[in-house]
Scaffold this active site. Sequence first.
Site, PDB file in Angstrom:
ATOM      1  N   ASP A  45     -51.750   1.264  32.014  1.00 27.48           N
ATOM      2  CA  ASP A  45     -50.203   0.535  32.134  1.00 27.48           C
ATOM      3  C   ASP A  45     -50.463  -0.765  32.117  1.00 27.48           C
ATOM      4  O   ASP A  45     -51.670  -1.535  32.548  1.00 27.48           O
ATOM      5  CB  ASP A  45     -49.950   1.115  33.277  1.00 27.48           C
ATOM      6  CG  ASP A  45     -48.533   0.639  33.733  1.00 27.48           C
ATOM      7  OD1 ASP A  45     -47.600   0.464  33.015  1.00 27.48           O
ATOM      8  OD2 ASP A  45     -48.186   0.763  35.127  1.00 27.48           O
ATOM      9  N   ASP A  86     -47.990  -3.669  33.812  1.00 25.65           N
ATOM     10  CA  ASP A  86     -47.185  -4.196  35.056  1.00 25.65           C
ATOM     11  C   ASP A  86     -47.907  -3.506  36.430  1.00 25.65           C
ATOM     12  O   ASP A  86     -47.992  -2.405  36.467  1.00 25.65           O
ATOM     13  CB  ASP A  86     -45.889  -4.145  35.254  1.00 25.65           C
ATOM     14  CG  ASP A  86     -44.935  -4.845  34.028  1.00 25.65           C
ATOM     15  OD1 ASP A  86     -44.876  -6.161  33.986  1.00 25.65           O
ATOM     16  OD2 ASP A  86     -44.573  -4.262  33.123  1.00 25.65           O
TER      17      ASP A  86
END
Lengths: 314, 314
Positions: B31, B33
């Site tokens: 991922d 952020d």
Amino acid sequence: MAAVFGFKGCQKIRGPQIRNLLEAKDFFLFDCDGVIWHGEKAISGATAVVNSLIRRGKNVFFVTNNCTRPRENYVLKFSRLGFNGVILEQIFSSSYCSALYLRDVVKVRGQVFVIGCDGLRRELLQAAIPCVEEADDPGATIYDCPLAANVKAVLVGHDDKMTFLKLAKASCYLRDPECLFLATDNDPWHPLSGGRILPGSGSLTAALEVASGRKATVIGKPSRFMFECISSQFSGVDPAQCLMVGDRLEVDMLFGSNCGLDTMLTLTGVSQIEEAQEYRNSELTSNHSFVPDYVVDTIADFLPAFEELEEQSS
Amino acid sequence: MAAVFGFKGCQKIRGPQIRNLLEAKDFFLFDCDGVIWHGEKAISGATAVVNSLIRRGKNVFFVTNNCTRPRENYVLKFSRLGFNGVILEQIFSSSYCSALYLRDVVKVRGQVFVIGCDGLRRELLQAAIPCVEEADDPGATIYDCPLAANVKAVLVGHDDKMTFLKLAKASCYLRDPECLFLATDNDPWHPLSGGRILPGSGSLTAALEVASGRKATVIGKPSRFMFECISSQFSGVDPAQCLMVGDRLEVDMLFGSNCGLDTMLTLTGVSQIEEAQEYRNSELTSNHSFVPDYVVDTIADFLPAFEELEEQSS
């Protein structure tokens, strides 16, 4: 309660059965949209029904989740559409009841951030509840906009000027666990003409519930609070003497059921009798709270009963 | 899978355990952020980790629910923040995957009504999917605005220009049961600086789900679809050889679990280890899908393992 008439569960009733009901009940609670009017048009016969009930000394109340107008506008609308002498005290809207809740129940000390129309804000101000001024700079974003101090409640209602920034601000205020989270009502949508629909307060509330990870306290139907408002303002309101008339199973019938009132579905609005029958036949017991005791095509079906009663007494 | 290391369930791992994991896995899904950057700032050590993985011949993919940028902007951002040679093909964003879904899975024939940022619209146009032009007159309302013909899908993503009118239009399009209802992702909110939060796509999707009475098909994590996109574009992607690294239990860990991947929670983002432990100790079996196999404070914890591996091979 409805058992005294020998049946229970969304059966259509007519002439003599309606007459019995009119004689048996002293308090008539009506939803407005889809029950006594559609927008600016009274449902045919509705004025005669309401006027007759009042003339016969029945107590008539209007319980509406429509939070867009202050109560004085309802008084004007009733008069404009031909209802005689409906007064402020008969009107229990979700905006008015939200103001009562904030002022008298939780006694909010601080400002309220409102997602809603001017009518809602006006009800709060009339109850002397300070609202956050919501004028935003056109270019403001949640990254840099000012947030108000001392916000102790977020109140969500129908808001056709809803923006992402309002939603984001409300989410930020709700980070404070001491900030209350209220919704005027939970109506998911409202029918418009031409097959269009209008997202309701319930839609905006759902957005904020997800963003905040919290659940809103709902003021309007199907919560009991509106009935508590009526009971606290009028003495002798006995649930057994009340009939709740509405057009939405999940809102009006559930409200009646939650408050221990007999319920009547009128088919001039959102819900259909087939949906009521499905709930009745459902094995899920919780679905039975959506089932009306009585069903009429329209509240104009009351009229022959009034005529019979007039004949009797003349 | 994680059982080969002798434990299962959100345990912190360090040096030798991380080294074993780096040797055992061939595919690393990150991922973005909260995992490799915060906004415009790379997480300390993240560039070295990603660059080392790529240099060691590992397959690295980025799976992000952030739908606001087209993939080419990610390529530029990776380069700007010091990640070496990350290419378009490594990036699986929810906007890109939404375009793939519309084009290749449901083969949409008609226009798509988009609630989302320009980046999302750009991904759709690059896949030759026509979007409804959304310029509204400033005074337009749902009562009188034109509605587009031939809308065959509504796609909801993060939209910081969300308005009530967009929500109302989307609700109207979804009255047509042949109009698909998709969401780029279901993220409820995102952290901002100063304790503020940003409502996510999941918040706007909830509003539309209530208004339409329908459930959206979610494209991004935790749905399996992003992993299917990777598998269809790269041969030999074996779930047993994959590690999914993320910062949100309900999104990233559930995604890994849904796809049969080992999962690692990094504590530089949203979720805390205590929440993971609560899920692990929960009696509700479905909560166990949120539990990571491994936990690190930051992906910079990979660095000593790389150093060891370098020493070994030198």
